[in-house]
Structures are given as C-alpha cells and as structure tokens.
Motif scaffolding. Structure first.
Motif, short mmCIF file in Angstrom:
data_model
loop_
_atom_site.label_atom_id
_atom_site.label_comp_id
_atom_site.label_asym_id
_atom_site.label_seq_id
_atom_site.Cartn_x
_atom_site.Cartn_y
_atom_site.Cartn_z
N THR A 117 -7.13 12.89 -6.06
CA THR A 117 -7.46 12.58 -4.89
C THR A 117 -7.87 14.10 -3.93
O THR A 117 -8.16 14.53 -2.70
CB THR A 117 -5.83 13.03 -4.11
OG1 THR A 117 -5.09 14.33 -4.24
CG2 THR A 117 -5.58 11.38 -4.29
N HIS A 177 -2.44 13.00 -9.66
CA HIS A 177 -2.78 12.75 -8.57
C HIS A 177 -3.34 14.21 -7.17
O HIS A 177 -4.43 14.08 -6.75
CB HIS A 177 -1.34 12.83 -7.54
CG HIS A 177 -1.54 12.81 -6.36
ND1 HIS A 177 -1.54 13.59 -5.22
CD2 HIS A 177 -1.82 11.80 -5.32
CE1 HIS A 177 -1.86 13.11 -4.45
NE2 HIS A 177 -1.46 11.46 -4.31
N ALA A 230 0.90 -0.85 0.10
CA ALA A 230 -0.05 -0.17 -0.03
C ALA A 230 0.50 1.35 0.01
O ALA A 230 0.90 2.49 -0.58
CB ALA A 230 -0.83 -0.12 1.57
N GLU A 231 1.68 1.11 1.17
CA GLU A 231 2.67 1.99 0.46
C GLU A 231 3.43 2.67 -0.38
O GLU A 231 3.83 4.12 -1.41
CB GLU A 231 3.39 2.40 2.01
CG GLU A 231 4.38 3.19 2.01
CD GLU A 231 4.02 5.02 2.20
OE1 GLU A 231 4.50 5.70 1.78
OE2 GLU A 231 3.11 4.73 2.66
N SER A 257 0.79 3.94 -2.53
CA SER A 257 0.90 5.75 -2.35
C SER A 257 1.93 6.13 -3.16
O SER A 257 1.59 7.15 -3.33
CB SER A 257 0.94 5.81 -1.22
OG SER A 257 -0.66 5.12 -1.16
N GLU A 258 2.77 5.64 -3.07
CA GLU A 258 4.27 6.95 -3.43
C GLU A 258 4.49 6.74 -4.55
O GLU A 258 4.69 7.69 -5.18
CB GLU A 258 5.37 6.22 -2.83
CG GLU A 258 6.80 6.50 -3.32
CD GLU A 258 7.15 8.18 -2.90
OE1 GLU A 258 7.25 8.99 -3.04
OE2 GLU A 258 6.04 8.70 -1.48
N VAL A 285 -8.40 8.58 -1.72
CA VAL A 285 -6.74 9.07 -1.10
C VAL A 285 -6.03 8.35 -2.01
O VAL A 285 -6.77 7.15 -2.82
CB VAL A 285 -6.39 8.53 0.03
CG1 VAL A 285 -7.59 9.73 1.32
CG2 VAL A 285 -7.10 7.41 0.59
N ASP A 286 -4.57 8.22 -1.72
CA ASP A 286 -3.22 7.57 -2.82
C ASP A 286 -3.88 6.09 -2.63
O ASP A 286 -3.55 5.48 -3.58
CB ASP A 286 -1.97 8.10 -1.95
CG ASP A 286 -1.93 9.05 -1.96
OD1 ASP A 286 -2.09 9.91 -2.25
OD2 ASP A 286 -0.70 9.54 -1.06
N VAL A 287 -4.22 5.40 -1.52
CA VAL A 287 -4.37 3.72 -2.01
C VAL A 287 -5.52 3.82 -2.70
O VAL A 287 -6.35 3.07 -3.90
CB VAL A 287 -4.70 3.68 -0.56
CG1 VAL A 287 -4.59 1.76 -0.96
CG2 VAL A 287 -3.50 3.68 -0.15
N THR A 288 -6.62 4.36 -2.47
CA THR A 288 -8.50 4.42 -3.73
C THR A 288 -8.41 4.68 -4.37
O THR A 288 -9.27 4.48 -4.86
CB THR A 288 -9.07 4.15 -2.24
OG1 THR A 288 -9.42 5.47 -1.83
CG2 THR A 288 -9.15 3.53 -0.54
N ARG A 347 1.61 9.42 -5.99
CA ARG A 347 1.92 10.63 -5.52
C ARG A 347 3.14 11.13 -6.62
O ARG A 347 2.95 12.42 -6.64
CB ARG A 347 2.37 10.67 -4.37
CG ARG A 347 1.52 10.63 -3.13
CD ARG A 347 2.31 10.75 -1.31
NE ARG A 347 2.11 10.08 -0.94
CZ ARG A 347 2.35 8.87 -0.51
NH1 ARG A 347 3.72 8.40 -0.25
NH2 ARG A 347 1.73 8.08 1.16
#
Length: 95
Positions: free
Chosen positions: A66, A62, A49-50, A53-54, A72-75, A57
């Motif tokens: 968002t 992005h 997930a991290e 997300s990175e 958010v970054d993951v969804t 971003r």
C-alpha cells in the motif's frame, strides 16, 4: 424559430398515451422492489469490500504494497499479480 418552439412546447404538454392506472401502479411497485434489491446489493458489496480490506490489513506485506501510489486496501490485492509472488502467502515479487 419562436413559433417552432411554441409548437414543440404545446406538443410536449399534451396528454400522452398511458397505461391503465392499475398497470402503472404495478410498474411503480416493481420499480420500488428493484431499487430495494439494488440497495441490498450495494450494502453487500460494501460489506465485502470491508471484509477484504480487513483481511488484507493483516497480511505481512500490507505496508509495503500500500506504499505504492494508488494502491489501497481494496485495490492492492487485485493489482498485484499472483504469478509474480514467491509463495502463496507473500505479495513480494520474485527477484
């Protein structure tokens, strides 16, 4: 009612059927091993997930994507349909 409650309590406090001690110990060891595996899987999913997300971003859209409530970054990447994009690298919908 009190008699029935007392009878149930006594029934539940009686020794129950059990496995041999060596079998119960082996099952306990197996349970601990399964929990350790679960912890590793949870940590791996957190790392994934991290990383996702990175990567997201760094995407040019992005900030726009968002800005929608709940994304958010993951969804956000999962919610934005690929077929609605105008190019493989853009998340902006085709107009």
């Amino acid at each position: 009612m009190e008699d029935l409650a007392a009878e149930l309590q006594q029934s539940l406090r009686r020794p129950q059927l059990r496995h041999l001690a060596v079998v119960e110990e082996a099952m306990g060891t197996q349970t601990l091993a399964l929990l350790a595996t679960l912890n590793v899987e949870r940590a791996s999913s957190d790392q994934l997930a991290e990383a996702a997300s990175e990567a997201f971003r760094q995407h040019p859209d992005h900030a726009i994507v968002t800005s929608f409530p709940g994304l958010v970054d993951v969804t956000a990447p999962a919610c934005w349909p690929r077929s609605a994009t105008n190019s493989p690298g853009s998340l902006m919908p085709v107009r």
